[in-house]
Design an enzyme around this catalytic site. Structure first.
Site, PDB file in Angstrom:
ATOM      1  N   PRO A   1      -1.289  -7.440 -21.112  1.00  0.00           N
ATOM      2  CA  PRO A   1      -0.197  -8.259 -21.323  1.00  0.00           C
ATOM      3  C   PRO A   1      -0.437  -9.935 -21.584  1.00  0.00           C
ATOM      4  O   PRO A   1       0.317 -10.169 -22.062  1.00  0.00           O
ATOM      5  CB  PRO A   1       0.900  -7.723 -20.366  1.00  0.00           C
ATOM      6  CG  PRO A   1       0.091  -7.583 -19.113  1.00  0.00           C
ATOM      7  CD  PRO A   1      -1.168  -7.037 -19.190  1.00  0.00           C
TER       8      PRO A   1
ATOM      9  N   ARG B   1      -2.517  -4.256   3.588  1.00  0.00           N
ATOM     10  CA  ARG B   1      -3.142  -4.008   1.648  1.00  0.00           C
ATOM     11  C   ARG B   1      -3.268  -2.330   1.727  1.00  0.00           C
ATOM     12  O   ARG B   1      -2.331  -1.776   1.140  1.00  0.00           O
ATOM     13  CB  ARG B   1      -3.959  -4.344   1.343  1.00  0.00           C
ATOM     14  CG  ARG B   1      -3.693  -5.539   0.858  1.00  0.00           C
ATOM     15  CD  ARG B   1      -4.908  -6.342   0.123  1.00  0.00           C
ATOM     16  NE  ARG B   1      -5.736  -5.045  -0.946  1.00  0.00           N
ATOM     17  CZ  ARG B   1      -7.173  -5.121  -1.146  1.00  0.00           C
ATOM     18  NH1 ARG B   1      -7.372  -6.227  -0.663  1.00  0.00           N
ATOM     19  NH2 ARG B   1      -6.996  -4.872  -2.170  1.00  0.00           N
TER      20      ARG B   1
ATOM     21  N   GLY C   1      -6.088  -4.001 -17.906  1.00  0.00           N
ATOM     22  CA  GLY C   1      -5.586  -4.475 -16.985  1.00  0.00           C
ATOM     23  C   GLY C   1      -7.055  -4.662 -15.977  1.00  0.00           C
ATOM     24  O   GLY C   1      -6.546  -5.389 -14.903  1.00  0.00           O
ATOM     25  N   THR C   2      -7.457  -5.797 -16.774  1.00  0.00           N
ATOM     26  CA  THR C   2      -8.642  -6.456 -15.949  1.00  0.00           C
ATOM     27  C   THR C   2      -8.510  -7.724 -16.567  1.00  0.00           C
ATOM     28  O   THR C   2      -8.404  -7.858 -17.873  1.00  0.00           O
ATOM     29  CB  THR C   2     -10.151  -5.929 -15.600  1.00  0.00           C
ATOM     30  OG1 THR C   2     -11.297  -6.479 -15.054  1.00  0.00           O
ATOM     31  CG2 THR C   2     -10.603  -5.396 -16.820  1.00  0.00           C
TER      32      THR C   2
ATOM     33  N   CYS D   1     -16.231   3.084  15.675  1.00  0.00           N
ATOM     34  CA  CYS D   1     -16.681   4.108  14.920  1.00  0.00           C
ATOM     35  C   CYS D   1     -16.827   5.414  16.192  1.00  0.00           C
ATOM     36  O   CYS D   1     -17.247   5.377  16.785  1.00  0.00           O
ATOM     37  CB  CYS D   1     -18.226   3.930  14.061  1.00  0.00           C
ATOM     38  SG  CYS D   1     -18.595   5.719  13.886  1.00  0.00           S
TER      39      CYS D   1
ATOM     40  N   VAL E   1      -9.514  -0.290  -5.106  1.00  0.00           N
ATOM     41  CA  VAL E   1      -9.821   0.390  -4.718  1.00  0.00           C
ATOM     42  C   VAL E   1      -8.435   1.469  -3.469  1.00  0.00           C
ATOM     43  O   VAL E   1      -8.487   1.692  -3.068  1.00  0.00           O
ATOM     44  CB  VAL E   1     -10.143  -0.421  -3.338  1.00  0.00           C
ATOM     45  CG1 VAL E   1     -11.286  -1.066  -4.096  1.00  0.00           C
ATOM     46  CG2 VAL E   1      -8.735  -1.624  -3.145  1.00  0.00           C
TER      47      VAL E   1
ATOM     48  N   HIS F   1     -15.939  -0.687  -6.381  1.00  0.00           N
ATOM     49  CA  HIS F   1     -15.761  -1.210  -5.312  1.00  0.00           C
ATOM     50  C   HIS F   1     -15.127  -0.955  -4.059  1.00  0.00           C
ATOM     51  O   HIS F   1     -14.799  -1.377  -3.520  1.00  0.00           O
ATOM     52  CB  HIS F   1     -14.347  -2.370  -6.110  1.00  0.00           C
ATOM     53  CG  HIS F   1     -15.290  -3.796  -7.225  1.00  0.00           C
ATOM     54  ND1 HIS F   1     -14.334  -4.414  -7.716  1.00  0.00           N
ATOM     55  CD2 HIS F   1     -16.534  -3.982  -7.369  1.00  0.00           C
ATOM     56  CE1 HIS F   1     -14.705  -4.826  -8.627  1.00  0.00           C
ATOM     57  NE2 HIS F   1     -16.443  -4.389  -8.259  1.00  0.00           N
TER      58      HIS F   1
HETATM   59  N1  APR Z   1      -0.901  -3.797 -17.138  1.00  0.00           N
HETATM   60  C1  APR Z   1      -1.862  -4.304 -17.551  1.00  0.00           C
HETATM   61  N2  APR Z   1      -2.860  -4.824 -16.993  1.00  0.00           N
HETATM   62  C2  APR Z   1      -2.533  -5.773 -16.341  1.00  0.00           C
HETATM   63  C3  APR Z   1      -0.633  -5.734 -15.778  1.00  0.00           C
HETATM   64  C4  APR Z   1      -0.240  -4.283 -16.482  1.00  0.00           C
HETATM   65  N3  APR Z   1       1.552  -3.790 -16.081  1.00  0.00           N
HETATM   66  N4  APR Z   1      -0.020  -6.687 -15.563  1.00  0.00           N
HETATM   67  C5  APR Z   1      -1.315  -8.142 -15.476  1.00  0.00           C
HETATM   68  N5  APR Z   1      -2.127  -6.998 -15.764  1.00  0.00           N
HETATM   69  C6  APR Z   1      -3.890  -8.142 -16.406  1.00  0.00           C
HETATM   70  C7  APR Z   1      -3.484  -9.217 -15.967  1.00  0.00           C
HETATM   71  O1  APR Z   1      -2.816  -9.802 -16.716  1.00  0.00           O
HETATM   72  C8  APR Z   1      -4.848 -10.021 -15.116  1.00  0.00           C
HETATM   73  O2  APR Z   1      -5.558  -9.676 -16.881  1.00  0.00           O
HETATM   74  O3  APR Z   1      -3.945  -7.354 -15.318  1.00  0.00           O
HETATM   75  C9  APR Z   1      -5.462  -8.203 -14.679  1.00  0.00           C
HETATM   76  C10 APR Z   1      -5.719  -8.614 -13.402  1.00  0.00           C
HETATM   77  O4  APR Z   1      -6.376  -9.451 -13.796  1.00  0.00           O
HETATM   78  P1  APR Z   1      -7.086 -10.393 -11.547  1.00  0.00           P
HETATM   79  O5  APR Z   1      -5.891  -9.856 -10.605  1.00  0.00           O
HETATM   80  O6  APR Z   1      -8.442 -10.861 -11.851  1.00  0.00           O
HETATM   81  O7  APR Z   1      -7.882  -8.264 -11.032  1.00  0.00           O
HETATM   82  P2  APR Z   1      -9.286  -7.441 -11.228  1.00  0.00           P
HETATM   83  O8  APR Z   1      -9.486  -7.617 -13.251  1.00  0.00           O
HETATM   84  O9  APR Z   1      -8.983  -6.296 -11.191  1.00  0.00           O
HETATM   85  O10 APR Z   1     -10.300  -8.488 -10.316  1.00  0.00           O
HETATM   86  C11 APR Z   1     -11.353  -7.778 -10.122  1.00  0.00           C
HETATM   87  O11 APR Z   1     -11.899  -9.407  -8.545  1.00  0.00           O
HETATM   88  O12 APR Z   1     -10.462  -9.947  -6.324  1.00  0.00           O
HETATM   89  C12 APR Z   1     -11.880  -9.210  -6.839  1.00  0.00           C
HETATM   90  O13 APR Z   1     -12.476  -6.846  -5.915  1.00  0.00           O
HETATM   91  C13 APR Z   1     -11.383  -7.747  -6.376  1.00  0.00           C
HETATM   92  O14 APR Z   1     -11.652  -5.638  -8.335  1.00  0.00           O
HETATM   93  C14 APR Z   1     -11.019  -7.216  -7.766  1.00  0.00           C
HETATM   94  C15 APR Z   1     -12.090  -8.096  -8.951  1.00  0.00           C
END
Ligand code: APR
Length: 253
Positions: A224, A80, A197-198, A157, A113, A129
């Site tokens: 989206p 990653r 984007g979450t 370390c 991260v 995170h």
């Molecule tokens: N623009 C905006 N959003 C997008 C795009 C884009 N181009 N492509 C995908 N997405 C959206 C998806 O529809 C989804 O709702 O981004 C979101 C990603 O969701 P997750 O994969 O669940 O990621 P996240 O919400 O950041 O996860 C939270 O979970 O696995 C742990 O620690 C990890 O920080 C992470 C936490």
């Protein structure tokens, strides 16, 4: 560019969002993996492309997994890290860096991260995170340098020789105290909250938008896809952040 009906349908929503931002005294932003998707970094839960579609979080992102097989976990984090090192911030990251100069106060909280917000020029980013490019000493629990003999196997370390781990928050672990307190403070005092984007599935980060809603802030989601927050959000801008955030910035001008 979104060249279809949704672009037309989006226009009044973009205007409404820009109006809310123009009146805001304090904007709190929470980003997730989706904002880095257009930089080539996979999200976690997108059905086919997400990391958790290919790997089991309990095998890779828990203290127990690291205890069990640190080499296996490190190999995955090195993979990653390579993705992150090769990635560039996208128009969404850059738009947020610019937005900070357009509103009286902006607090940027990220679950990511990858450090791409900072590389796009954002300052004071709250790394909720942690950061994948930093190492943390498992004995002293501080960010640490690698000792010379880290080259022959697992990283050690430089100060005490203990095993190093990535400086990220694994499932079941607490959020770093500073970012946690500052993020709760920002969500509890902002008048506009941008959730970008979450999937809004992982707590306590997902609770920040709820705190903002409770205090009557305008909550704007940029995504989206539908999420756990979409029904409660004041406004949903349905589309990729790399396209919609620059549009929002232009509408603000
Ligand atoms: N623009 C905006 N959003 C997008 C795009 C884009 N181009 N492509 C995908 N997405 C959206 C998806 O529809 C989804 O709702 O981004 C979101 C990603 O969701 P997750 O994969 O669940 O990621 P996240 O919400 O950041 O996860 C939270 O979970 O696995 C742990 O620690 C990890 O920080 C992470 C936490």
């Amino acid at each position: 560019m979104v060249e279809n009906d949704s672009a037309v349908a989006l226009a009044p929503l973009i205007t409404e969002a820009a109006d809310a931002l123009r009146k805001a005294r304090h904007v709190c932003v929470l980003t997730g993996a989706g904002i880095s998707a257009e930089s080539g970094i996979p999200t976690f839960r997108d059905a086919l492309t997400g990391l958790w579609a290919k790997f089991r979080p309990e095998d890779l992102a828990t203290p127990e997994a690291f205890e069990r097989d640190p080499k296996f976990v490190w190999d995955w984090y090195e993979y990653r890290r390579e993705l992150v090192r090769r990635a560039e911030p996208n128009a969404g990251h850059r738009a947020l860096a610019e937005l900070a100069g357009r509103v009286p106060k902006l607090t940027l909280v990220t679950q990511n991260v990858d450090g791409l917000h900072q590389r796009a020029g954002s300052t004071g980013v709250l790394e909720y995170h942690g950061n994948i490019l930093r190492d943390r000493c498992t004995a002293e629990q501080v960010v640490a340098d690698r000792s010379e003999d880290s080259r022959h196997g697992l990283p050690r370390c430089a100060a005490c020789g203990a095993l190093l781990r990535p400086d990220v928050v694994w499932f079941g672990e607490p959020i770093p105290r500073g970012p946690m307190i500052a993020a709760a403070e920002a969500a509890g005092t902002c008048d506009v909250f941008l959730s970008i984007g979450t999937s809004s599935l992982v707590y306590p980060a997902a609770g920040l938008a709820e705190a903002a809603l409770q205090r009557g802030a305008t909550v704007i989601e940029v995504n989206p896809g539908r999420t756990e927050l979409s029904d409660a959000a004041s406004l949903v801008l349905a589309g990729p952040s790399g396209e919609l955030l620059p549009r929002l910035l232009r509408a603000l001008a």
